[in-house]
Write a protein that holds these residues in place. Structure first.
Motif, PDB file in Angstrom:
ATOM      1  N   PHE A   1     -51.488  32.366  17.076  1.00 36.02           N
ATOM      2  CA  PHE A   1     -52.107  32.808  15.620  1.00 36.02           C
ATOM      3  C   PHE A   1     -53.025  31.457  15.363  1.00 36.02           C
ATOM      4  O   PHE A   1     -53.170  31.312  14.399  1.00 36.02           O
ATOM      5  CB  PHE A   1     -51.081  32.902  14.710  1.00 36.02           C
ATOM      6  CG  PHE A   1     -49.991  34.274  15.142  1.00 36.02           C
ATOM      7  CD1 PHE A   1     -50.433  35.269  14.946  1.00 36.02           C
ATOM      8  CD2 PHE A   1     -48.694  33.755  15.469  1.00 36.02           C
ATOM      9  CE1 PHE A   1     -49.588  36.485  15.218  1.00 36.02           C
ATOM     10  CE2 PHE A   1     -47.797  34.885  15.766  1.00 36.02           C
ATOM     11  CZ  PHE A   1     -48.397  36.125  15.733  1.00 36.02           C
TER      12      PHE A   1
ATOM     13  N   LYS B   1     -58.183  38.226  11.580  1.00 32.61           N
ATOM     14  CA  LYS B   1     -57.342  38.527  12.468  1.00 32.61           C
ATOM     15  C   LYS B   1     -58.177  39.752  12.996  1.00 32.61           C
ATOM     16  O   LYS B   1     -58.909  40.812  12.518  1.00 32.61           O
ATOM     17  CB  LYS B   1     -55.982  39.216  11.713  1.00 32.61           C
ATOM     18  CG  LYS B   1     -55.217  39.966  12.689  1.00 32.61           C
ATOM     19  CD  LYS B   1     -54.100  40.747  12.034  1.00 32.61           C
ATOM     20  CE  LYS B   1     -53.221  41.615  12.805  1.00 32.61           C
ATOM     21  NZ  LYS B   1     -52.117  42.214  11.889  1.00 32.61           N
TER      22      LYS B   1
ATOM     23  N   ARG C   1     -46.747  33.412  11.162  1.00 32.41           N
ATOM     24  CA  ARG C   1     -47.945  32.841  11.840  1.00 32.41           C
ATOM     25  C   ARG C   1     -47.798  31.589  12.034  1.00 32.41           C
ATOM     26  O   ARG C   1     -48.518  30.484  12.751  1.00 32.41           O
ATOM     27  CB  ARG C   1     -49.183  32.909  10.940  1.00 32.41           C
ATOM     28  CG  ARG C   1     -50.074  34.064  11.214  1.00 32.41           C
ATOM     29  CD  ARG C   1     -49.580  35.475  10.990  1.00 32.41           C
ATOM     30  NE  ARG C   1     -50.347  36.626  11.413  1.00 32.41           N
ATOM     31  CZ  ARG C   1     -49.887  37.805  11.384  1.00 32.41           C
ATOM     32  NH1 ARG C   1     -48.479  38.164  11.251  1.00 32.41           N
ATOM     33  NH2 ARG C   1     -50.976  38.864  11.786  1.00 32.41           N
TER      34      ARG C   1
ATOM     35  N   GLU D   1     -56.127  32.464  13.405  1.00 33.72           N
ATOM     36  CA  GLU D   1     -55.963  32.852  12.014  1.00 33.72           C
ATOM     37  C   GLU D   1     -55.470  31.879  11.156  1.00 33.72           C
ATOM     38  O   GLU D   1     -55.842  31.546   9.961  1.00 33.72           O
ATOM     39  CB  GLU D   1     -54.771  33.968  11.834  1.00 33.72           C
ATOM     40  CG  GLU D   1     -54.931  35.311  12.434  1.00 33.72           C
ATOM     41  CD  GLU D   1     -53.631  36.249  12.413  1.00 33.72           C
ATOM     42  OE1 GLU D   1     -53.276  36.264  11.433  1.00 33.72           O
ATOM     43  OE2 GLU D   1     -53.598  37.030  13.277  1.00 33.72           O
TER      44      GLU D   1
END
Length: 851
Positions: free
Chosen positions: A396, A405, A352, A399
């Motif tokens: 990402f 997610k 990520r 997140e």
């Protein structure tokens, strides 16, 4: 009877629905290939009397309706109109290579492969026998034993739930017959439990098993040849690396190849398989999370070699799923015995942050122990480095900001593919590193253990018998993995991740993002950025593979186009000069950090050394004479490296971190970031001579002796502050500054745990909100420090230091302060000060000195 009919009708409806979706998906793909490639032209050329005029009018109507929704897909046969750069030296675009097509020597003059190169490529590629192992696993006596063990465990749980304290009394008396009578009264049947476990074993293997076959490999390969050029300008690899893999398989035909890529995108699952298939190398079985078992795509991945593993193997915290672990262990072991190659992502999931994650050794432990117990004679580990100029999966950011997610689904997959086909993601780079034998790795670790006099750490392959105690180091609950192999598996996994990270090619977007976040956070003129890019390329030369070539100004323009206006802006100043800067938003900085972090591990040691050096400099009036002893700097830097132990892998297990720090220090001396004032250092090229001496010591395996001499120096060389290169020092310290800010914020937030336990998720949310407030107020200059991954890594460090305690209650993780830090606020302040020492103080101290 009616219930049976309704159930049958329901199943038929479900199968019909799934079948319809699959047919529709395939039809859509075929239509786009036909509509947007040279297929109509080829057909018209082959069959001139065939009337295709209906298609023109029909498509014109369709295109007029969807003109606002679609952009024309680029064909692999058409020239690229987008801005592009040449890929790295010595590499080739696999989308342009079809070695199996075209006219062959000593064959007929007219070869149909010339007209249909991609069809010829997939048809003529070598086909392998892919044996199914599910049935073999099902008949294995070890699985049957695991079924029995799982049934006995379930029986004990049911007895306890029904009988409670009476069960304990009866167990103490040993009245087995009375226990069976009691079971019958309360409706507990061991045979029924055993049958349920047998059915569960069949279900586990059915959900897990791969259906890898040549037909689907060939069809998917052809599809990818047509679709990949629609959104990728190239899939680049080094053909010499492919030849290296072929040579390895020829030398050891019975030895499986274990491909271990770093995981960046869902596209990784099939791209390694696609390259291997089209180069006549056996395709691997690929470990995939069961979250990808979605309609259509789950079946497609299964046919391409995926075997699905639960994201959480043990459904209840603290209770091992014996049967599932046994099935997975046996599936992998028998796959290796049957000659299958295997691919798995050692990080567990996609990164990520853009930098490598800490390895998870579960699957590797099965493979290593298959060698240790003699199931396979050897296996070749192949670290695979994957990088993208622009990530196909999007980003990402959600997140990293602490949001949940979005789970994978059929609709999400379709929308992702639709978006990808309308976009340009630049180059994808795949590098296959040199394979190394597990046997040789074990021998090398044993050699180090013997030299250190630690005979207890010598690993000896031997046949293992099934034990009844549960393992804490293996996927397999009934334990064929020995506890003493834990360190071996951890060492191998860390070495694989280190090698993969070191071999990952630098893409144009990585270089631009790195410069914008470390040197030019407020932007810079294009000419200045181009000069900085030249400096960066020169510094990386010989250390990292550069995945692009050409003039730096052209590369910057190309990278800006790829990243898009949402991340990078290009404007003209009052003098008409082009200025490039990052978009000033939290989201853009977090996403840019993803691309920049590919280079972060390379500069990590330099950043730690310089940040440590500045923290140790004394407050004096004469700044140019201020200095730190070499020994003190290295010792403190070693301590600071431990703070980042869960963030970066700074050295191989076979390397001495102290030696690497000395080498990095000599490089800083050569570059002028640090000055040294000793008699020897007044001589020309003194620092360069020391660096060469270090390299020679490594080659001769005499690190310890060399370091001993260094540490025994009488004059204790002093390292001095270099004001002339202050700006360069700042750039290097900026590399790890966002991580340092995250860590110190976590340490400061520990105060809320005083006499108070807290859910880990709530604490992470608190830290992220605190970081967001600091960024908004301007007290923290690094929006990319808002990272849930780094917060979790810091919590692991604090748990390792015994600052916090983590316990699981009903599947939830609770954190609290350790007793010592609960009782003493001063002890907690000591931890905060220790971590705060790694934060560069750019607004005070020596960074404000005028050169």
């Amino acid at each position: 009877m009616l219930t049976t009919v309704l159930n049958f009708a329901q199943r038929v409806a479900e199968i019909s629905l799934l079948g319809g979706i699959e047919i529709a998906s395939v039809a859509l793909i075929v239509y786009y290939i036909f509509a947007k490639t040279r297929a109509p032209v080829i057909i018209a050329g082959l069959f001139p009397n065939l009337n295709l005029s209906y298609r023109t009018s029909y498509l014109s109507k369709i295109n007029s309706i969807r003109s606002d929704l679609l952009v024309t897909l680029r064909s692999s046969n058409d020239p690229k109109t987008q801005n592009s750069v040449a890929h790295g030296i010595g590499t080739q675009n696999m989308l342009e290579l079809t070695p199996q097509s075209g006219q062959k020597p000593f064959k007929k003059l007219l070869d149909w492969g010339v007209l249909f190169p991609y069809v010829a490529q997939v048809v003529r590629s070598e086909k392998f026998e892919y044996r199914q192992v599910t049935e073999i696993v099902h008949n294995d006596v070890v699985l049957k034993h695991a079924i029995k063990q799982a049934a006995e465990q379930s029986l004990r749980e049911q007895r306890y739930a029904k009988n409670g304290h009476r069960l304990l009394t009866r167990s103490a008396s040993g009245d087995q017959e009375g226990q069976e009578e009691e079971d019958e009264k309360v409706g507990i049947s061991y045979q029924n439990i055993l049958r349920k476990q047998e059915q569960r074993a069949i279900s586990i293997l059915k959900d897990m098993g791969s259906t890898l076959n040549n037909g689907l490999l060939a069809f998917t390969s052809w599809i990818l040849y047509k679709l990949l050029p629609c959104f990728l300008s190239g899939v680049v690899t080094n053909t010499k690396q492919i030849e290296m893999l072929k040579t390895a398989t020829e030398r050891s035909p019975g030895t499986p190849l274990i491909f271990v890529p770093l995981h960046r995108s869902h596209l990784d699952y099939i791209m390694v398989t696609w390259i291997l298939t089209n180069n006549d190398i056996r395709s691997p079985l690929v470990a995939a999370g069961n979250n990808l078992q979605i309609p259509v795509f789950g079946g497609l991945l299964r046919g391409l070699g995926a075997f699905f593993i639960k994201r959480k193997i043990d459904p209840v915290e603290g209770k091992k799923d014996v049967l599932y672990r046994a099935a997975l262990h046996l599936y992998l072991t028998h796959a290796l015995k049957q000659g299958h190659n295997v691919e798995f992502f050692i990080e567990g999931g996609r990164t990520r942050t853009g930098k490598p994650c800490m390895p998870k050794g579960g699957i590797l432990s099965v493979i290593v122990n298959a060698f240790m117990d003699g199931s396979i004679p050897d296996a070749l580990l192949v670290p695979v480095s994957v990088n993208y100029e622009r990530l196909v999966d999007g980003n990402f950011v959600r997140e990293q900001k602490g949001e949940k997610k979005i789970p994978e689904s059929f609709s999400k997959a379709i929308s992702g593919i639709w978006k990808a086909l309308k976009s340009n993601y630049g180059l994808m780079r795949i590098d296959f590193n040199e394979p190394y034998s597990i046997r040789e790795l074990v021998n090398s670790y044993n050699k180090i253990a013997r030299e250190d006099g630690n005979i207890a750490k010598v690993y000896k392959p031997a046949a293992r018998t099934l034990q009844h105690n549960q393992s804490t180091s293996s996927l397999y609950g009934t334990d064929v993995v020995c506890e003493e192999h834990r360190n071996l598996i951890e060492s191998i996994s860390r070495q694989v991740v280190f090698d993969c990270a070191a071999a990952t090619s630098v893409m144009s977007t990585n270089a631009l993002a790195f410069l914008l976040l470390t040197r030019f956070r407020n932007g810079a003129e294009e000419q200045i950025l181009a000069e900085a890019l030249d400096d960066l390329r020169n510094s990386l030369s010989g250390c990292k593979d550069i995945g692009f070539s050409g003039e730096s100004s052209h590369i910057l323009s190309y990278a800006c186009d790829l990243l898009g206006s949402g991340l990078v802006t290009r404007t003209r100043d009052e003098n008409g000069r082009l200025v490039i800067r990052a978009v000033n938003s939290v989201e853009s900085f977090i996403e840019l950090a993803y691309y920049s972090n590919m280079l972060t591990p390379h500069f990590a040691l330099s950043s730690i050394l310089l940040a440590t050096f500045h923290s140790l400099l004394p407050e004096t009036e004469n700044k140019n004479e201020a200095g730190v002893s070499r020994k003190k700097l290295i010792e403190t830097a070693l301590e600071n490296c431990q703070i980042y132990r869960y963030e970066f892998i700074l050295n191989k297990p076979t390397q001495l971190l102290e030696s690497l720090l000395y080498k990095q220090l000599d490089d800083l001396l050569i570059s002028g970031c640090v000055r040294s004032k000793t008699v020897d250092d007044d001589l020309p090229n003194a620092a360069e001579s020391r660096r060469l001496a270090h390299s020679l010591a490594d080659c001769l395996d005499e690190d310890d002796d060399y370091l001993h001499v260094r540490n025994g120096e009488v004059d204790e060389p002093k390292l001095l502050f270099a004001s002339e290169t202050l700006q360069q020092q700042r750039y290097i310290c900026e590399v790890l500054a966002p991580f340092a800010w995250t860590y110190v914020t976590v340490a400061q937030s520990l105060q809320i745990l005083h006499r108070n336990s807290m859910l880990e998720s709530e604490f992470i949310c608190f830290v992220i909100n605190d970081l967001s407030s600091k960024v908004k107020r301007g007290s923290c200059n690094y929006a990319e420090s808002i990272s849930t991954d780094s917060v979790r890594n810091c919590l692991k460090l604090l748990e390792k230091w015994s600052v916090i305690e983590v316990c699981n209650q009903q599947g939830m993780r609770l954190i609290s302060l350790n007793t010592l830090y609960e009782m003493s606020r001063e002890s907690l302040n000591t931890i905060v000060k220790k971590i705060d020492a790694i934060v560069p103080k750019f607004n005070s101290g020596y960074f404000n000195v005028t050169p």
